[in-house]
Design a protein around this motif. Structure first.
Motif, PDB file in Angstrom:
ATOM      1  N   TYR A   3       0.848  -1.188   0.000  1.00 12.32           N
ATOM      2  CA  TYR A   3       0.000   0.000   0.000  1.00 12.32           C
ATOM      3  C   TYR A   3       0.884   1.238   0.000  1.00 12.32           C
ATOM      4  CZ  TYR A   3      -3.558  -3.307   1.472  1.00 12.32           C
ATOM      5  OH  TYR A   3      -4.409  -4.377   1.539  1.00 12.32           O
ATOM      6  N   ARG A   4       0.533   2.201  -0.832  1.00  6.68           N
ATOM      7  CA  ARG A   4       1.206   3.506  -0.856  1.00  6.68           C
ATOM      8  C   ARG A   4       0.193   4.506  -0.309  1.00  6.68           C
ATOM      9  NH1 ARG A   4       5.460   5.890  -3.239  1.00  6.68           N
ATOM     10  NH2 ARG A   4       5.976   4.007  -4.385  1.00  6.68           N
ATOM     11  N   ILE A   5       0.559   5.141   0.805  1.00  9.55           N
ATOM     12  CA  ILE A   5      -0.353   6.048   1.485  1.00  9.55           C
ATOM     13  C   ILE A   5       0.188   7.470   1.395  1.00  9.55           C
ATOM     14  CG2 ILE A   5      -1.467   6.597   3.678  1.00  9.55           C
ATOM     15  CD1 ILE A   5      -0.927   3.630   4.468  1.00  9.55           C
ATOM     16  N   THR A  40       4.805  10.312   2.315  1.00  9.51           N
ATOM     17  CA  THR A  40       4.379   9.016   1.809  1.00  9.51           C
ATOM     18  C   THR A  40       4.738   7.925   2.804  1.00  9.51           C
ATOM     19  OG1 THR A  40       4.775   9.776  -0.451  1.00  9.51           O
ATOM     20  CG2 THR A  40       4.605   7.410  -0.136  1.00  9.51           C
ATOM     21  N   GLN A  48      -4.988  -8.436   3.193  1.00  9.53           N
ATOM     22  CA  GLN A  48      -5.620  -7.195   2.774  1.00  9.53           C
ATOM     23  C   GLN A  48      -5.936  -6.345   3.997  1.00  9.53           C
ATOM     24  OE1 GLN A  48      -9.113  -7.716   0.380  1.00  9.53           O
ATOM     25  NE2 GLN A  48      -9.484  -5.527   0.207  1.00  9.53           N
ATOM     26  N   SER A  69      -4.728   9.719   0.788  1.00 12.52           N
ATOM     27  CA  SER A  69      -5.201   8.687  -0.124  1.00 12.52           C
ATOM     28  C   SER A  69      -4.435   7.387   0.108  1.00 12.52           C
ATOM     29  CB  SER A  69      -5.037   9.118  -1.587  1.00 12.52           C
ATOM     30  OG  SER A  69      -3.663   9.224  -1.924  1.00 12.52           O
ATOM     31  N   ILE A  70      -5.062   6.285  -0.283  1.00 14.76           N
ATOM     32  CA  ILE A  70      -4.449   4.958  -0.168  1.00 14.76           C
ATOM     33  C   ILE A  70      -4.506   4.317  -1.539  1.00 14.76           C
ATOM     34  CG2 ILE A  70      -4.553   2.688   0.909  1.00 14.76           C
ATOM     35  CD1 ILE A  70      -6.147   4.060   3.213  1.00 14.76           C
ATOM     36  N   GLU A  71      -3.361   3.838  -1.992  1.00 19.71           N
ATOM     37  CA  GLU A  71      -3.270   3.183  -3.292  1.00 19.71           C
ATOM     38  C   GLU A  71      -2.662   1.797  -3.092  1.00 19.71           C
ATOM     39  OE1 GLU A  71      -0.216   3.741  -6.932  1.00 19.71           O
ATOM     40  OE2 GLU A  71      -1.295   5.546  -6.332  1.00 19.71           O
ATOM     41  N   VAL A  72      -3.289   0.785  -3.673  1.00 19.14           N
ATOM     42  CA  VAL A  72      -2.720  -0.560  -3.643  1.00 19.14           C
ATOM     43  C   VAL A  72      -1.728  -0.645  -4.786  1.00 19.14           C
ATOM     44  CG1 VAL A  72      -3.184  -3.025  -3.780  1.00 19.14           C
ATOM     45  CG2 VAL A  72      -4.823  -1.510  -2.665  1.00 19.14           C
ATOM     46  N   ALA A  73      -0.485  -0.949  -4.447  1.00 20.55           N
ATOM     47  CA  ALA A  73       0.573  -0.997  -5.471  1.00 20.55           C
ATOM     48  C   ALA A  73       0.736  -2.395  -6.021  1.00 20.55           C
ATOM     49  CB  ALA A  73       1.887  -0.510  -4.872  1.00 20.55           C
TER      50      ALA A  73
END
Length: 73
Positions: A3-5, A40, A48, A69-73
């Motif tokens: 996860y990239r936050i 970041t 998950q 924001s949260i992005e699943v990498a």
């Protein structure tokens, strides 16, 4: 999973360490790397993670830290 936050409120290495410590308490989290210069946080997890779990870890770390924001990498 990775996860990239994107965050707000991380100001120093102590802030980074506080967030990392709380994230590493979450079940399944194997690594957490916070960087106040880029605002970041990268989280590695064997399972998950839900946004509310991540937000709870940030809240436990300090009142000035916020997830943008949260992005699943």
């Amino acid at each position: 999973m990775e996860y990239r936050i994107a965050t707000e409120g991380l100001m120093c290495g102590h802030c980074d360490a506080a967030v990392e410590t709380e994230l590493l308490k979450l079940p399944g989290v194997t690594d957490a790397e916070a960087d106040h210069e880029t605002q970041t946080v990268i989280v590695e997890s064997a399972r998950q993670l839900h946004a509310d779990e991540l937000a709870g870890a940030f809240a436990s770390a300090g009142t000035t830290f916020r997830i943008v924001s949260i992005e699943v990498a």
